[in-house]
Enzyme design. Structure first.
Site, PDB file in Angstrom:
ATOM      1  N   ASN A   7       0.872  -1.175   0.000  1.00  0.00           N
ATOM      2  CA  ASN A   7       0.000   0.000   0.000  1.00  0.00           C
ATOM      3  C   ASN A   7       0.909   1.226   0.000  1.00  0.00           C
ATOM      4  O   ASN A   7       1.484   1.586   1.022  1.00  0.00           O
ATOM      5  CB  ASN A   7      -0.878  -0.035   1.263  1.00  0.00           C
ATOM      6  CG  ASN A   7      -1.871   1.112   1.312  1.00  0.00           C
ATOM      7  OD1 ASN A   7      -1.837   2.008   0.484  1.00  0.00           O
ATOM      8  ND2 ASN A   7      -2.747   1.065   2.306  1.00  0.00           N
ATOM      9  N   LYS A  14       3.339   0.799   3.069  1.00  0.00           N
ATOM     10  CA  LYS A  14       3.042  -0.251   4.051  1.00  0.00           C
ATOM     11  C   LYS A  14       3.111  -1.596   3.349  1.00  0.00           C
ATOM     12  O   LYS A  14       2.741  -1.696   2.170  1.00  0.00           O
ATOM     13  CB  LYS A  14       1.626  -0.071   4.601  1.00  0.00           C
ATOM     14  CG  LYS A  14       1.478   1.140   5.493  1.00  0.00           C
ATOM     15  CD  LYS A  14       0.097   1.124   6.129  1.00  0.00           C
ATOM     16  CE  LYS A  14      -0.373   2.529   6.393  1.00  0.00           C
ATOM     17  NZ  LYS A  14      -1.774   2.753   6.230  1.00  0.00           N
ATOM     18  N   ARG A  90      -2.601  -2.115  -3.337  1.00  0.00           N
ATOM     19  CA  ARG A  90      -3.805  -1.314  -3.108  1.00  0.00           C
ATOM     20  C   ARG A  90      -3.741  -0.084  -4.006  1.00  0.00           C
ATOM     21  O   ARG A  90      -2.752   0.638  -4.004  1.00  0.00           O
ATOM     22  CB  ARG A  90      -3.858  -0.860  -1.662  1.00  0.00           C
ATOM     23  CG  ARG A  90      -5.078  -0.014  -1.447  1.00  0.00           C
ATOM     24  CD  ARG A  90      -5.112   0.661  -0.142  1.00  0.00           C
ATOM     25  NE  ARG A  90      -6.369   1.364  -0.048  1.00  0.00           N
ATOM     26  CZ  ARG A  90      -6.696   2.108   0.972  1.00  0.00           C
ATOM     27  NH1 ARG A  90      -5.889   2.252   1.970  1.00  0.00           N
ATOM     28  NH2 ARG A  90      -7.861   2.734   0.975  1.00  0.00           N
ATOM     29  N   HIS A 179     -12.843   3.680  -0.233  1.00  0.00           N
ATOM     30  CA  HIS A 179     -12.903   2.735   0.884  1.00  0.00           C
ATOM     31  C   HIS A 179     -13.640   1.454   0.482  1.00  0.00           C
ATOM     32  O   HIS A 179     -14.130   0.720   1.337  1.00  0.00           O
ATOM     33  CB  HIS A 179     -13.667   3.301   2.104  1.00  0.00           C
ATOM     34  CG  HIS A 179     -12.967   4.383   2.846  1.00  0.00           C
ATOM     35  ND1 HIS A 179     -13.666   5.393   3.482  1.00  0.00           N
ATOM     36  CD2 HIS A 179     -11.665   4.621   3.065  1.00  0.00           C
ATOM     37  CE1 HIS A 179     -12.801   6.202   4.067  1.00  0.00           C
ATOM     38  NE2 HIS A 179     -11.579   5.775   3.818  1.00  0.00           N
ATOM     39  N   HIS A 207     -17.763   3.241   7.630  1.00  0.00           N
ATOM     40  CA  HIS A 207     -16.299   3.228   7.812  1.00  0.00           C
ATOM     41  C   HIS A 207     -15.944   4.618   8.345  1.00  0.00           C
ATOM     42  O   HIS A 207     -15.956   5.607   7.607  1.00  0.00           O
ATOM     43  CB  HIS A 207     -15.627   2.959   6.459  1.00  0.00           C
ATOM     44  CG  HIS A 207     -14.122   3.005   6.521  1.00  0.00           C
ATOM     45  ND1 HIS A 207     -13.325   1.909   6.295  1.00  0.00           N
ATOM     46  CD2 HIS A 207     -13.267   4.026   6.788  1.00  0.00           C
ATOM     47  CE1 HIS A 207     -12.048   2.252   6.425  1.00  0.00           C
ATOM     48  NE2 HIS A 207     -11.995   3.540   6.723  1.00  0.00           N
ATOM     49  N   ARG A 240     -10.910  16.837   6.471  1.00  0.00           N
ATOM     50  CA  ARG A 240     -11.678  17.124   5.248  1.00  0.00           C
ATOM     51  C   ARG A 240     -13.083  17.579   5.606  1.00  0.00           C
ATOM     52  O   ARG A 240     -13.701  17.039   6.530  1.00  0.00           O
ATOM     53  CB  ARG A 240     -11.785  15.865   4.383  1.00  0.00           C
ATOM     54  CG  ARG A 240     -10.513  15.527   3.672  1.00  0.00           C
ATOM     55  CD  ARG A 240     -10.685  14.243   2.863  1.00  0.00           C
ATOM     56  NE  ARG A 240      -9.646  13.293   3.192  1.00  0.00           N
ATOM     57  CZ  ARG A 240      -9.745  11.990   3.037  1.00  0.00           C
ATOM     58  NH1 ARG A 240     -10.853  11.451   2.573  1.00  0.00           N
ATOM     59  NH2 ARG A 240      -8.751  11.208   3.355  1.00  0.00           N
ATOM     60  N   ASP A 282      -7.814  14.457  15.289  1.00  0.00           N
ATOM     61  CA  ASP A 282      -7.898  13.140  15.910  1.00  0.00           C
ATOM     62  C   ASP A 282      -9.124  13.090  16.822  1.00  0.00           C
ATOM     63  O   ASP A 282      -9.241  13.881  17.771  1.00  0.00           O
ATOM     64  CB  ASP A 282      -6.614  12.880  16.706  1.00  0.00           C
ATOM     65  CG  ASP A 282      -6.540  11.456  17.212  1.00  0.00           C
ATOM     66  OD1 ASP A 282      -7.433  11.052  17.986  1.00  0.00           O
ATOM     67  OD2 ASP A 282      -5.601  10.752  16.828  1.00  0.00           O
ATOM     68  N   GLY A 332     -15.208   4.038  14.248  1.00  0.00           N
ATOM     69  CA  GLY A 332     -16.325   3.083  14.292  1.00  0.00           C
ATOM     70  C   GLY A 332     -16.049   1.890  15.194  1.00  0.00           C
ATOM     71  O   GLY A 332     -16.940   1.390  15.889  1.00  0.00           O
ATOM     72  N   ASN A 334     -13.829   1.831  17.744  1.00  0.00           N
ATOM     73  CA  ASN A 334     -13.380   2.151  19.104  1.00  0.00           C
ATOM     74  C   ASN A 334     -14.221   3.149  19.878  1.00  0.00           C
ATOM     75  O   ASN A 334     -14.150   3.175  21.108  1.00  0.00           O
ATOM     76  CB  ASN A 334     -11.949   2.706  19.040  1.00  0.00           C
ATOM     77  CG  ASN A 334     -10.981   1.668  18.525  1.00  0.00           C
ATOM     78  OD1 ASN A 334     -10.881   0.585  19.087  1.00  0.00           O
ATOM     79  ND2 ASN A 334     -10.289   1.974  17.449  1.00  0.00           N
ATOM     80  N   GLU A 385      -8.538  -4.459   5.210  1.00  0.00           N
ATOM     81  CA  GLU A 385      -8.409  -4.247   3.763  1.00  0.00           C
ATOM     82  C   GLU A 385      -7.259  -5.076   3.186  1.00  0.00           C
ATOM     83  O   GLU A 385      -7.358  -5.605   2.082  1.00  0.00           O
ATOM     84  CB  GLU A 385      -8.165  -2.758   3.484  1.00  0.00           C
ATOM     85  CG  GLU A 385      -9.393  -1.926   3.749  1.00  0.00           C
ATOM     86  CD  GLU A 385      -9.069  -0.464   4.015  1.00  0.00           C
ATOM     87  OE1 GLU A 385      -8.571  -0.164   5.117  1.00  0.00           O
ATOM     88  OE2 GLU A 385      -9.327   0.366   3.146  1.00  0.00           O
TER      89      GLU A 385
END
Ligand code: AMP
Length: 399
Positions: A7, A14, A90, A179, A207, A240, A282, A332, A334, A385
């Protein structure tokens, strides 16, 4: 069979190496600050992490080091690259042509180059990652899994914007959705958890992470989603804005003397939870500030909860009902209080959660948080994913 999942972002990459016989990740890691200086963190379950500051001139350097570490005598998990059967990349955007996961070659990569204009942030790094893999592992089967491909089933009235139609024809302006790999993964889990085929279910998947989207899947096919031409549309996110009255945008640009690029940066980087709260992008930090009495942090969370509820309601209307509601991704999975508030006063729709189960839901686990007897089943499902990408890649090479 072993599949390497890549990714690639603009300055990060990653990776996860899957043993598909067990479904386990045998090594994973992160290359950071590519093109700036560089660092790698390499993890193997049950063993000590390896971290090093290095120099990554480009994505090729990063992939070269990943492959070296995977096969290293001490730090590695395989003895030779021939043990890797295929690579799964990805890719955020497959445009209008690449509408399913596929093995790619020159032609597909050429097409990805041709759509960089509609995907300027994520397109170039993804292509760099793919090309680096091709150079470092020539001849190895290389699959691309597109975030957009889950939305190939959207009806035209859900993806066409009410703008002059020529802009769709000239510039491919339409809803693509993002997503998709995450929504596809959790929707697939719903079928297993409910013991029913997706063809019988109306599912809404939320998500909610640093980027957030909601998708409606009716009888196994995505029928609508909140992200659009870019991942900017829909819910307010970390930085965003999500959806706003479109005329506000040129108005602010005129008032503040912003160029189109600066306006884009404001919408992408200074809005959302950060923009409203002025505290952080955050969610945890915004929540902490709200609990400490910061009223704009409270407002940011209220806007988020309200917008999630409205989207869920609109997808219930679009599908004439809902059987299953899912929460996934960082927020979602946590944020129990957010789930509780989204599901509060939704009994008209048959949505009701068991507050004690929701409150005590263990992190990282699939949990049914529905209240006993509620018409709609509500789940928390950790997304994966990378596993989905590995699975698609395996299917493509064994076909
Ligand atoms: P993701 O993009 O999926 O990694 O999600 C990142 C978002 O999840 C950030 O806004 C985090 O603050 C949020 N998040 C992670 N853990 C929690 C938590 N325990 N409570 C609230 N938000 C969380």
């Amino acid at each position: 069979m072993k599949i390497l999942v890549i990714n690639a972002g603009s300055s990060s990459l990653k990776y996860q190496l899957f043993d598909m016989d067990t479904g386990e990740v045998i090594a994973k890691g992160l290359c950071e600050k590519i093109g700036i200086d560089g660092a790698i963190t390499h993890k193997r379950p049950g063993r000590e992490d390896y971290h090093a500051e290095v120099t990554f001139r480009d994505h090729d350097d990063a992939i070269a080091l990943v492959l070296k570490l995977l096969t290293d005598k001490d730090l590695g998990v395989i003895s030779d690259l021939s043990e890797i059967d295929a690579i799964g990349n990805r890719v955020a955007h497959g445009g209008e042509k690449l509408r399913r996961s596929m093995l790619v070659g020159d032609e597909e990569i050429q097409y990805l180059y041709s759509i960089v204009g509609i995907n300027p942030l994520h397109g170039p790094p993804a292509i760099k990652g793919i090309e680096a893999c091709r150079r470092q592992m020539p001849g190895k089967p290389l699959a691309c899994v597109f975030d957009t491909s889950y939305y190939a089933t959207l009806p035209d009235y859900a993806y066409i914007y009410p703008l002059p139609y020529e802009y769709y024809e000239k510039y491919l302006i339409r809803r693509y959705g993002f997503h998709g790999t995450s929504h596809r993964y959790v929707t697939g889990r719903v079928s297993e958890l409910c013991g029913r085929p997706l063809e019988e279910l109306k599912v809404i998947t939320c998500h909610l992470g640093n980027g957030s989207s909601i998708t409606a899947t009716k009888y196994g096919k995505a029928v609508d989603t909140s992200m659009g031409f870019t991942p900017q549309e829909g819910l307010p996110m970390g930085t965003r804005s999500g959806s706003v009255d479109p005329t506000v945008i040129p108005y602010i640009a005129r008032m503040e003397g912003l160029t189109p690029d600066e306006t884009d940066k404001m919408l992408n980087g200074k809005s959302g939870l950060l923009g409203i709260s002025g505290v952080s992008s955050d969610c945890r930090e915004v929540r902490a500030a709200a609990e400490a009495g910061n009223d704009r942090a409270r407002l940011a969370l209220d806007v988020l909860v309200y917008d999630i509820k409205k989207l869920i309601g609109s997808y219930i209307a679009a599908m004439n009902g809902v059987d299953v509601l899912v929460f996934t991704a960082g927020i979602g999975e946590n944020d129990r209080d957010l789930r509780r508030r989204v599901c509060a006063e939704m009994d008209f729709f048959g949505i009701a959660i068991d507050e004690a189960v929701n409150e005590n839901a263990p992190r990282g686990k699939e949990v049914d948080i529905s209240a006993p007897g509620s018409r709609v089943r509500t789940f928390v499902i950790p997304t994966d994913e990378e596993y989905m990408i590995a699975l698609d890649t395996m299917k493509l090479v064994t076909k």
